[in-house]
Enzyme design. Structure first.
Site, PDB file in Angstrom:
ATOM      1  N   ASN A  10     -30.922  10.412 145.175  1.00  0.00           N
ATOM      2  CA  ASN A  10     -31.420   9.863 146.430  1.00  0.00           C
ATOM      3  C   ASN A  10     -32.562  10.750 146.907  1.00  0.00           C
ATOM      4  O   ASN A  10     -32.332  11.865 147.374  1.00  0.00           O
ATOM      5  CB  ASN A  10     -30.276   9.848 147.463  1.00  0.00           C
ATOM      6  CG  ASN A  10     -30.747   9.403 148.832  1.00  0.00           C
ATOM      7  OD1 ASN A  10     -31.866   8.893 148.979  1.00  0.00           O
ATOM      8  ND2 ASN A  10     -29.904   9.584 149.840  1.00  0.00           N
ATOM      9  N   LYS A  12     -34.470  10.298 149.337  1.00  0.00           N
ATOM     10  CA  LYS A  12     -34.624  10.221 150.804  1.00  0.00           C
ATOM     11  C   LYS A  12     -36.110  10.065 151.164  1.00  0.00           C
ATOM     12  O   LYS A  12     -36.863   9.471 150.412  1.00  0.00           O
ATOM     13  CB  LYS A  12     -34.015  11.445 151.479  1.00  0.00           C
ATOM     14  CG  LYS A  12     -32.583  11.712 151.040  1.00  0.00           C
ATOM     15  CD  LYS A  12     -31.885  12.658 151.957  1.00  0.00           C
ATOM     16  CE  LYS A  12     -30.552  13.053 151.361  1.00  0.00           C
ATOM     17  NZ  LYS A  12     -29.691  13.751 152.286  1.00  0.00           N
ATOM     18  N   HIS A  96     -25.629   4.845 154.007  1.00  0.00           N
ATOM     19  CA  HIS A  96     -25.724   6.306 153.872  1.00  0.00           C
ATOM     20  C   HIS A  96     -25.462   6.923 155.246  1.00  0.00           C
ATOM     21  O   HIS A  96     -25.816   6.347 156.272  1.00  0.00           O
ATOM     22  CB  HIS A  96     -27.117   6.686 153.358  1.00  0.00           C
ATOM     23  CG  HIS A  96     -27.207   8.129 152.974  1.00  0.00           C
ATOM     24  ND1 HIS A  96     -27.395   9.117 153.905  1.00  0.00           N
ATOM     25  CD2 HIS A  96     -27.105   8.741 151.769  1.00  0.00           C
ATOM     26  CE1 HIS A  96     -27.407  10.289 153.268  1.00  0.00           C
ATOM     27  NE2 HIS A  96     -27.237  10.083 151.982  1.00  0.00           N
ATOM     28  N   GLU A  98     -26.872   9.124 156.864  1.00  0.00           N
ATOM     29  CA  GLU A  98     -28.052   9.287 157.718  1.00  0.00           C
ATOM     30  C   GLU A  98     -28.400   7.974 158.403  1.00  0.00           C
ATOM     31  O   GLU A  98     -28.886   7.939 159.529  1.00  0.00           O
ATOM     32  CB  GLU A  98     -29.219   9.839 156.889  1.00  0.00           C
ATOM     33  CG  GLU A  98     -28.986  11.304 156.546  1.00  0.00           C
ATOM     34  CD  GLU A  98     -29.479  11.749 155.201  1.00  0.00           C
ATOM     35  OE1 GLU A  98     -30.352  11.085 154.615  1.00  0.00           O
ATOM     36  OE2 GLU A  98     -28.983  12.791 154.709  1.00  0.00           O
ATOM     37  N   GLU A 168     -19.193  10.490 150.523  1.00  0.00           N
ATOM     38  CA  GLU A 168     -20.083  11.570 150.934  1.00  0.00           C
ATOM     39  C   GLU A 168     -19.609  12.155 152.264  1.00  0.00           C
ATOM     40  O   GLU A 168     -19.947  11.621 153.326  1.00  0.00           O
ATOM     41  CB  GLU A 168     -21.508  11.037 151.092  1.00  0.00           C
ATOM     42  CG  GLU A 168     -22.103  10.474 149.820  1.00  0.00           C
ATOM     43  CD  GLU A 168     -23.613  10.615 149.812  1.00  0.00           C
ATOM     44  OE1 GLU A 168     -24.127  11.156 148.838  1.00  0.00           O
ATOM     45  OE2 GLU A 168     -24.272  10.205 150.783  1.00  0.00           O
ATOM     46  N   GLY A 174     -26.613  17.895 152.326  1.00  0.00           N
ATOM     47  CA  GLY A 174     -27.795  18.694 152.629  1.00  0.00           C
ATOM     48  C   GLY A 174     -27.468  20.034 153.270  1.00  0.00           C
ATOM     49  O   GLY A 174     -28.357  20.708 153.790  1.00  0.00           O
ATOM     50  N   SER A 214     -24.261  17.959 148.492  1.00  0.00           N
ATOM     51  CA  SER A 214     -24.638  19.265 147.935  1.00  0.00           C
ATOM     52  C   SER A 214     -24.248  19.459 146.474  1.00  0.00           C
ATOM     53  O   SER A 214     -23.937  20.576 146.043  1.00  0.00           O
ATOM     54  CB  SER A 214     -24.072  20.412 148.800  1.00  0.00           C
ATOM     55  OG  SER A 214     -24.629  20.351 150.097  1.00  0.00           O
TER      56      SER A 214
HETATM   57  C1  PEP Z   1     -27.421  12.441 149.637  1.00  0.00           C
HETATM   58  O1  PEP Z   1     -28.627  12.352 149.777  1.00  0.00           O
HETATM   59  O2  PEP Z   1     -26.730  11.441 149.649  1.00  0.00           O
HETATM   60  C2  PEP Z   1     -26.854  13.773 149.456  1.00  0.00           C
HETATM   61  C3  PEP Z   1     -25.596  13.886 149.112  1.00  0.00           C
HETATM   62  O3  PEP Z   1     -27.685  14.845 149.641  1.00  0.00           O
HETATM   63  P1  PEP Z   1     -27.467  16.364 149.119  1.00  0.00           P
HETATM   64  O4  PEP Z   1     -27.109  16.265 147.666  1.00  0.00           O
HETATM   65  O5  PEP Z   1     -28.770  17.041 149.349  1.00  0.00           O
HETATM   66  O6  PEP Z   1     -26.347  16.948 149.920  1.00  0.00           O
END
Ligand code: PEP
Length: 251
Positions: A10, A12, A96, A98, A168, A174, A214
């Site tokens: 992803n 983003k 997601h 976010e 997630e 992040g 992460s």
């Molecule tokens: C994500 O973008 O869904 C995500 C899990 O980001 P990260 O791996 O940076 O935590």
């Protein structure tokens, strides 16, 4: 039942067009021999067309990070499933954290998008996950159950087979704070039970559940080794060829 591991990146709201194409080119070259893992990248929507074109003859699929549920019309700023398909997109990330927490998407919104994606032939990657406060309050299972039930309302058994779920935990996205393999497995197991209760064992066994939060080239192997973890949705570590390739290879 052996579920194929599915690693999705992803991106983003990161990278330029040039950097996106450079990253796609590097992944195409370095993942050319990979046959037993499914791989996709999800660039910003303005770049999906060119990234999809550059990955056309590769084993890397392209996903979008969002879609609107209506097919066309007066929806300024939105993009339809048909438009994504038109430019070579096969997957779409929905719900997601976010989008849920910054852009206030509800389970109902995610559900409309999931139904639209399925009707169009896109594969939805539907995200669920609890906030840190919810985990600390011991409500993780309840939060994930509500997100699952809301996001997959009215999804038929046949369509459910085609869905991907990404667990997630919001506190791990992040932040560099990855869930332990056992924490991930516990929630993945409960998600598979939710699928089984609604759709039966066979479908529950076939749906892929990715972990996201992460994931990097150092922790991926241990998380992916858990029996109910069928892949990863990778943010930060998907922005560099080297780390994303290592994650795919560790699967
Ligand atoms: C994500 O973008 O869904 C995500 C899990 O980001 P990260 O791996 O940076 O935590």
């Amino acid at each position: 039942m052996v579920r194929r591991i599915f690693i999705a990146g992803n991106w983003k709201m990161n990278l330029t067009l040039a950097a996106s194409l450079e990253l796609a080119k590097g992944l195409k070259e370095q993942l050319a021999g990979i046959r037993d893992v499914d791989v996709a990248v999800c660039p910003p929507s303005i770049y999906v067309q060119q990234v999809a074109a550059s990955l056309k003859d590769s084993n890397i699929g392209v996903g979008a990070q969002n879609v609107y549920h209506q097919a066309k019309g007066a929806f300024t700023g939105e993009i339809s499933t048909g438009m994504l398909l038109d430019v070579g997109v096969r997957y779409v990330i929905l719900g997601h954290s976010e989008r849920r927490h910054i852009l206030h998407e509800t389970n109902e919104d995610v559900n409309l998008k999931t139904l639209a994606a399925l009707a169009s032939g896109l594969t939805p990657i539907v995200c669920v996950g609890e906030l840190l406060s919810e985990r600390e309050a011991g409500t993780t299972e309840m939060v994930v159950r509500e997100q699952f039930e809301g996001s997959f309302a009215n999804v038929s058994a046949d369509d459910m087979k085609r869905c991907v779920i990404a667990y997630e935990p919001v506190w791990a996205i992040g932040t560099g704070k990855v869930a332990t393999p056992d924490q991930a497995e516990e929630v993945h197991f409960s998600i598979r039970n939710l699928i089984e209760k609604k759709y039966g064992k066979e479908i529950a066994e076939s749906v892929r559940i990715q972990y996201g939060g992460s994931v990097n080239d150092e922790n991926a192997k241990e998380i992916l080794a858990k029996p109910n973890v069928d892949g990863a949705l990778v943010g930060g570590a998907s922005l560099k060829v080297e780390s994303f390739v290592k994650i795919v290879k560790s699967a």
